[in-house]
Design a protein around this motif. Structure first.
Motif, PDB file in Angstrom:
ATOM      1  N   ALA A 135      -9.269  24.397 -38.272  1.00 33.63           N
ATOM      2  CA  ALA A 135      -8.173  23.566 -39.045  1.00 33.63           C
ATOM      3  C   ALA A 135      -8.666  22.033 -39.085  1.00 33.63           C
ATOM      4  O   ALA A 135      -8.072  21.140 -38.670  1.00 33.63           O
ATOM      5  CB  ALA A 135      -6.752  23.662 -38.129  1.00 33.63           C
ATOM      6  N   GLY A 136      -9.679  21.856 -40.192  1.00 36.16           N
ATOM      7  CA  GLY A 136      -9.986  20.632 -40.414  1.00 36.16           C
ATOM      8  C   GLY A 136     -10.961  20.027 -39.428  1.00 36.16           C
ATOM      9  O   GLY A 136     -11.367  18.710 -39.886  1.00 36.16           O
ATOM     10  N   GLU A 137     -11.391  20.555 -38.470  1.00 39.37           N
ATOM     11  CA  GLU A 137     -12.185  19.656 -37.569  1.00 39.37           C
ATOM     12  C   GLU A 137     -13.585  19.941 -37.943  1.00 39.37           C
ATOM     13  O   GLU A 137     -14.109  20.629 -38.520  1.00 39.37           O
ATOM     14  CB  GLU A 137     -12.280  20.491 -36.036  1.00 39.37           C
ATOM     15  N   GLU A 138     -14.317  18.703 -37.927  1.00 38.71           N
ATOM     16  CA  GLU A 138     -15.493  18.512 -38.601  1.00 38.71           C
ATOM     17  C   GLU A 138     -16.506  18.472 -37.207  1.00 38.71           C
ATOM     18  O   GLU A 138     -16.274  17.600 -36.355  1.00 38.71           O
ATOM     19  CB  GLU A 138     -15.882  17.173 -39.115  1.00 38.71           C
ATOM     20  N   SER A 139     -17.703  19.467 -37.300  1.00 39.59           N
ATOM     21  CA  SER A 139     -18.675  19.521 -36.308  1.00 39.59           C
ATOM     22  C   SER A 139     -19.679  18.298 -36.225  1.00 39.59           C
ATOM     23  O   SER A 139     -19.899  17.639 -37.345  1.00 39.59           O
ATOM     24  CB  SER A 139     -19.220  20.887 -36.138  1.00 39.59           C
ATOM     25  N   GLY A 140     -20.250  18.192 -35.199  1.00 34.88           N
ATOM     26  CA  GLY A 140     -21.288  16.970 -35.146  1.00 34.88           C
ATOM     27  C   GLY A 140     -21.352  16.046 -34.070  1.00 34.88           C
ATOM     28  O   GLY A 140     -20.442  16.260 -33.319  1.00 34.88           O
ATOM     29  N   ILE A 141     -22.309  15.406 -34.107  1.00 30.40           N
ATOM     30  CA  ILE A 141     -22.254  14.189 -33.062  1.00 30.40           C
ATOM     31  C   ILE A 141     -21.874  12.733 -34.031  1.00 30.40           C
ATOM     32  O   ILE A 141     -22.703  12.691 -35.031  1.00 30.40           O
ATOM     33  CB  ILE A 141     -23.574  13.985 -32.677  1.00 30.40           C
ATOM     34  N   TRP A 142     -20.940  12.228 -33.754  1.00 33.82           N
ATOM     35  CA  TRP A 142     -20.549  11.183 -34.687  1.00 33.82           C
ATOM     36  C   TRP A 142     -20.933   9.662 -34.030  1.00 33.82           C
ATOM     37  O   TRP A 142     -20.871   9.575 -33.158  1.00 33.82           O
ATOM     38  CB  TRP A 142     -18.859  11.211 -34.765  1.00 33.82           C
ATOM     39  N   GLY A 143     -20.826   8.832 -35.057  1.00 33.95           N
ATOM     40  CA  GLY A 143     -21.058   7.342 -34.985  1.00 33.95           C
ATOM     41  C   GLY A 143     -20.232   6.726 -35.768  1.00 33.95           C
ATOM     42  O   GLY A 143     -19.866   7.289 -37.010  1.00 33.95           O
ATOM     43  N   ALA A 144     -19.828   5.395 -35.724  1.00 32.55           N
ATOM     44  CA  ALA A 144     -19.214   4.607 -36.391  1.00 32.55           C
ATOM     45  C   ALA A 144     -19.586   3.063 -36.300  1.00 32.55           C
ATOM     46  O   ALA A 144     -19.973   2.638 -35.055  1.00 32.55           O
ATOM     47  CB  ALA A 144     -17.660   4.815 -36.164  1.00 32.55           C
ATOM     48  N   ILE A 145     -19.398   2.411 -37.300  1.00 28.33           N
ATOM     49  CA  ILE A 145     -19.420   0.805 -37.359  1.00 28.33           C
ATOM     50  C   ILE A 145     -18.165   0.224 -37.829  1.00 28.33           C
ATOM     51  O   ILE A 145     -17.757   0.520 -38.919  1.00 28.33           O
ATOM     52  CB  ILE A 145     -20.901   0.408 -38.115  1.00 28.33           C
ATOM     53  N   ALA A 146     -17.717  -0.713 -37.074  1.00 28.38           N
ATOM     54  CA  ALA A 146     -16.632  -1.593 -37.571  1.00 28.38           C
ATOM     55  C   ALA A 146     -16.934  -3.080 -37.681  1.00 28.38           C
ATOM     56  O   ALA A 146     -17.932  -3.488 -36.862  1.00 28.38           O
ATOM     57  CB  ALA A 146     -15.522  -1.480 -36.210  1.00 28.38           C
ATOM     58  N   PHE A 147     -16.427  -3.693 -38.741  1.00 29.84           N
ATOM     59  CA  PHE A 147     -16.691  -5.065 -39.008  1.00 29.84           C
ATOM     60  C   PHE A 147     -15.530  -5.745 -39.317  1.00 29.84           C
ATOM     61  O   PHE A 147     -14.627  -5.290 -39.859  1.00 29.84           O
ATOM     62  CB  PHE A 147     -17.505  -4.984 -40.329  1.00 29.84           C
ATOM     63  N   SER A 148     -15.525  -7.165 -39.161  1.00 27.34           N
ATOM     64  CA  SER A 148     -14.526  -8.131 -39.398  1.00 27.34           C
ATOM     65  C   SER A 148     -15.058  -9.064 -40.278  1.00 27.34           C
ATOM     66  O   SER A 148     -15.707 -10.151 -39.871  1.00 27.34           O
ATOM     67  CB  SER A 148     -13.924  -8.677 -38.071  1.00 27.34           C
ATOM     68  N   PRO A 149     -14.851  -8.924 -41.705  1.00 29.24           N
ATOM     69  CA  PRO A 149     -15.535 -10.087 -42.622  1.00 29.24           C
ATOM     70  C   PRO A 149     -14.942 -11.395 -42.470  1.00 29.24           C
ATOM     71  O   PRO A 149     -15.636 -12.310 -42.865  1.00 29.24           O
ATOM     72  CB  PRO A 149     -15.073  -9.352 -44.032  1.00 29.24           C
ATOM     73  N   ALA A 150     -13.602 -11.471 -41.791  1.00 34.08           N
ATOM     74  CA  ALA A 150     -13.093 -12.686 -41.515  1.00 34.08           C
ATOM     75  C   ALA A 150     -13.920 -13.822 -40.790  1.00 34.08           C
ATOM     76  O   ALA A 150     -14.137 -14.957 -40.719  1.00 34.08           O
ATOM     77  CB  ALA A 150     -11.882 -12.561 -41.090  1.00 34.08           C
TER      78      ALA A 150
END
Length: 156
Positions: A34-49
């Motif tokens: 049901a919509g689950e995406e497989s893999g090993i995940w990474g993310a970057i968050a940023f604050s332009p302010a």
């Protein structure tokens, strides 16, 4: 004479009037993704302010990577953190979950500042290699003209 468990379930299904497919379906139904995406995940968050950032890699779930990157950005005193790049690596070479979300192993964040700008220029990109991710991030930021430098890179 004892009756095999599978045969027993099939016999019950026949007497109850249930449709019979594969006997294994009666024993252990396979849950759908049901919509689950497989893999090993990474993310970057940023604050332009304020130019603060956070990142995370190695998560089993996309949301975990996003939430943790946001948390790291906020812990770095980012005032307006948001996830700017999500990427994933595959667990197996033949992974294909049918979602169309690319398997890109690396991501990079480039941040710069032109002399007259109040907020930094920036770019975030993912690619199959660190070098490609960094180049795309630099291009999105504006390159040396905008005094862009790679602030962070990560590969899963």
């Amino acid at each position: 004479m004892p009756i095999n468990r599978c045969l027993w379930l099939v016999l019950i299904a026949v007497f109850a009037g249930l449709p019979i497919g594969n006997a294994a379906d009666l024993i252990a139904p396979v849950p759908e993704r049901a919509g689950e995406e497989s893999g090993i995940w990474g993310a970057i968050a940023f604050s332009p302010a304020d130019g603060r950032h956070g990142f995370f890699w190695g998560a089993d779930k996309r949301k975990e990577a996003e939430d943790t990157a946001l948390e790291h950005c906020e812990n770095a005193k980012g005032q307006a953190c948001s996830v700017v790049k999500v990427f994933r690596n595959h667990r197996h070479w033949d992974d294909d979950d049918g979602t169309g979300f690319a398997y890109e192993h690396c991501a990079a964040l480039s941040v710069g500042r032109a002399a007259q700008a109040k907020t930094p220029f920036w770019g975030a990109a993912s690619a199959t290699t660190r070098r490609e991710a960094e180049q795309h991030a630099m291009d999105l930021c504006g390159g040396e003209e905008k005094q862009c430098k790679i602030r962070e890179w990560v590969c899963t």
